[in-house]
Design a protein around this motif. Sequence first.
Motif, PDB file in Angstrom:
ATOM      1  N   ARG A   1      -0.710 -25.164 -18.136  1.00  0.00           N
ATOM      2  CA  ARG A   1      -0.181 -26.395 -18.715  1.00  0.00           C
ATOM      3  C   ARG A   1       1.242 -26.249 -19.226  1.00  0.00           C
ATOM      4  NH1 ARG A   1      -4.913 -29.115 -22.178  1.00  0.00           N
ATOM      5  NH2 ARG A   1      -6.738 -28.212 -21.161  1.00  0.00           N
ATOM      6  N   ALA A   2       1.876 -25.120 -18.937  1.00  0.00           N
ATOM      7  CA  ALA A   2       3.254 -24.893 -19.398  1.00  0.00           C
ATOM      8  C   ALA A   2       4.013 -24.160 -18.303  1.00  0.00           C
ATOM      9  CB  ALA A   2       3.257 -24.084 -20.686  1.00  0.00           C
ATOM     10  N   ASP A   3       4.750 -24.922 -17.523  1.00  0.00           N
ATOM     11  CA  ASP A   3       5.463 -24.392 -16.359  1.00  0.00           C
ATOM     12  C   ASP A   3       6.829 -23.844 -16.772  1.00  0.00           C
ATOM     13  OD1 ASP A   3       5.829 -24.407 -13.254  1.00  0.00           O
ATOM     14  OD2 ASP A   3       7.642 -25.374 -14.053  1.00  0.00           O
ATOM     15  N   GLU A   4       7.140 -22.661 -16.264  1.00  0.00           N
ATOM     16  CA  GLU A   4       8.384 -21.978 -16.677  1.00  0.00           C
ATOM     17  C   GLU A   4       9.641 -22.757 -16.298  1.00  0.00           C
ATOM     18  OE1 GLU A   4      10.484 -17.568 -16.590  1.00  0.00           O
ATOM     19  OE2 GLU A   4       8.573 -17.850 -15.564  1.00  0.00           O
ATOM     20  N   ASP A   5       9.723 -23.215 -15.051  1.00  0.00           N
ATOM     21  CA  ASP A   5      10.938 -23.924 -14.605  1.00  0.00           C
ATOM     22  C   ASP A   5      11.147 -25.223 -15.386  1.00  0.00           C
ATOM     23  OD1 ASP A   5      11.430 -21.938 -12.783  1.00  0.00           O
ATOM     24  OD2 ASP A   5      10.549 -23.007 -11.080  1.00  0.00           O
ATOM     25  N   LEU A   6      10.057 -25.924 -15.624  1.00  0.00           N
ATOM     26  CA  LEU A   6      10.166 -27.182 -16.356  1.00  0.00           C
ATOM     27  C   LEU A   6      10.533 -26.920 -17.820  1.00  0.00           C
ATOM     28  CD1 LEU A   6       9.994 -30.179 -15.891  1.00  0.00           C
ATOM     29  CD2 LEU A   6       7.567 -30.114 -16.467  1.00  0.00           C
ATOM     30  N   PHE A   7       9.998 -25.849 -18.369  1.00  0.00           N
ATOM     31  CA  PHE A   7      10.354 -25.468 -19.739  1.00  0.00           C
ATOM     32  C   PHE A   7      11.852 -25.185 -19.837  1.00  0.00           C
ATOM     33  CE2 PHE A   7      10.714 -21.751 -22.791  1.00  0.00           C
ATOM     34  CZ  PHE A   7      10.755 -22.539 -23.934  1.00  0.00           C
ATOM     35  N   ILE A   8      12.379 -24.474 -18.859  1.00  0.00           N
ATOM     36  CA  ILE A   8      13.822 -24.157 -18.869  1.00  0.00           C
ATOM     37  C   ILE A   8      14.650 -25.444 -18.725  1.00  0.00           C
ATOM     38  CG2 ILE A   8      15.659 -23.005 -17.533  1.00  0.00           C
ATOM     39  CD1 ILE A   8      13.533 -20.684 -17.170  1.00  0.00           C
ATOM     40  N   GLU A   9      14.162 -26.352 -17.886  1.00  0.00           N
ATOM     41  CA  GLU A   9      14.845 -27.647 -17.732  1.00  0.00           C
ATOM     42  C   GLU A   9      14.861 -28.396 -19.077  1.00  0.00           C
ATOM     43  OE1 GLU A   9      14.132 -31.832 -15.393  1.00  0.00           O
ATOM     44  OE2 GLU A   9      13.385 -30.035 -14.394  1.00  0.00           O
ATOM     45  N   PHE A  10      13.720 -28.401 -19.765  1.00  0.00           N
ATOM     46  CA  PHE A  10      13.655 -29.022 -21.093  1.00  0.00           C
ATOM     47  C   PHE A  10      14.702 -28.386 -22.016  1.00  0.00           C
ATOM     48  CE2 PHE A  10      12.442 -28.360 -25.490  1.00  0.00           C
ATOM     49  CZ  PHE A  10      12.251 -29.659 -25.944  1.00  0.00           C
ATOM     50  N   CYS A  11      14.769 -27.058 -22.020  1.00  0.00           N
ATOM     51  CA  CYS A  11      15.703 -26.353 -22.914  1.00  0.00           C
ATOM     52  C   CYS A  11      17.152 -26.703 -22.599  1.00  0.00           C
ATOM     53  CB  CYS A  11      15.490 -24.838 -22.831  1.00  0.00           C
ATOM     54  SG  CYS A  11      13.957 -24.316 -23.622  1.00  0.00           S
ATOM     55  N   GLU A  12      17.448 -26.882 -21.318  1.00  0.00           N
ATOM     56  CA  GLU A  12      18.813 -27.290 -20.938  1.00  0.00           C
ATOM     57  C   GLU A  12      19.104 -28.705 -21.427  1.00  0.00           C
ATOM     58  OE1 GLU A  12      18.790 -26.585 -16.730  1.00  0.00           O
ATOM     59  OE2 GLU A  12      19.173 -24.422 -16.971  1.00  0.00           O
ATOM     60  N   ASP A  13      18.134 -29.608 -21.235  1.00  0.00           N
ATOM     61  CA  ASP A  13      18.329 -31.013 -21.630  1.00  0.00           C
ATOM     62  C   ASP A  13      18.471 -31.162 -23.145  1.00  0.00           C
ATOM     63  OD1 ASP A  13      18.124 -31.730 -18.990  1.00  0.00           O
ATOM     64  OD2 ASP A  13      16.034 -32.392 -19.114  1.00  0.00           O
ATOM     65  N   PHE A  14      17.659 -30.426 -23.894  1.00  0.00           N
ATOM     66  CA  PHE A  14      17.627 -30.596 -25.353  1.00  0.00           C
ATOM     67  C   PHE A  14      18.425 -29.515 -26.098  1.00  0.00           C
ATOM     68  CE2 PHE A  14      14.157 -33.357 -24.147  1.00  0.00           C
ATOM     69  CZ  PHE A  14      14.160 -34.353 -25.114  1.00  0.00           C
ATOM     70  N   GLU A  15      19.063 -28.632 -25.320  1.00  0.00           N
ATOM     71  CA  GLU A  15      19.927 -27.582 -25.883  1.00  0.00           C
ATOM     72  C   GLU A  15      19.176 -26.621 -26.808  1.00  0.00           C
ATOM     73  OE1 GLU A  15      23.414 -29.545 -27.424  1.00  0.00           O
ATOM     74  OE2 GLU A  15      24.057 -30.156 -25.424  1.00  0.00           O
TER      75      GLU A  15
END
Length: 310
Positions: free
Chosen positions: A157-171
């Motif tokens: 339920r926690a995908d690495e690539d999507l997590f990294i995308e979230f971190c980029e979007d929300f800094e």
Amino acid sequence: MSQTTNTILMIRPVNFRMNEQTAVNNYFQEDLNLKNAEINAKAQAEFDAFVEKLRAVGVQVIVEEDDKLMDTPDSIFPNNWVSFHENGDVGLYPMFAENRRRERRDEVFIRLESEGFKIENIIDYTSAEEEGVFLEGTGSLLLDRVNSKAYCALSPRADEDLFIEFCEDFEYTPIIFTANQTVDGKRLPIYHTNVMMCLAEEFSVICLDSIDDKKERKHVIKNLKSDGKTIIEITESQMHHFAGNMLQVQGHNGQRYLVMSKAAHDSLTPKQIATIESFCPIVSSSLETIETCGGGSARCMMAEVFLPKN
């Protein structure tokens, strides 16, 4: 930027029961062998008593009723589908269980706006569901808002690539690891980061034993310590009583409280309680039915509202 808020969104259940779609990888869920109506009535009573305890210490709780027509057994855990941020951004997240996707309702945003909150921008990750990729809100993401770090235990339920995308979007700087629990003698991924770890302003309650990889464990410890957080370690057995599933909130006059279930509170040692209480008082409430059937606890029930006011 603050790590804690005094405003919480909670969804009062109308169809709460054990969700068979989430049970496949949520090893905290158990069948109570009760009729669904009985389970829902018990969950509502626990929910109402919990809200009362939060309000008694000055936490502003916005309660939105679930929609009966949606048939969403897990709607009581809104933190998995939405997150609210200080700049007016809202995150919308892809959910593993198909029947949980119906929990994302515009009525919730309308209600917050009617309470005077400003929503500037919705960042929507839900199209990832079409590819079978998930990131379940602040269940999967633990946000250190002050130090701009996000902790995530990878799982179905926690995908690495999507997590990294979230971190980029929300800094946010991503802190990635894997956390496991023992199920029938096997080490299997813990479904949500927020059941093994809690981040408060000055401390973190964490089940380090669940991070099997030594390097990953060191990396997590190093980040917590470098940000000046006291580490309060819990055992895997305490984690199973939801001692990792806690949230620090603000009540009257900005007083901080650590909110948890009675089961979590009862599982703590006197020393652990003393350490927590050296930072802030504890608020706990019995959530037995919700924990047993839902496989989630106090933290999962509270979506923090950091949005600006009009």
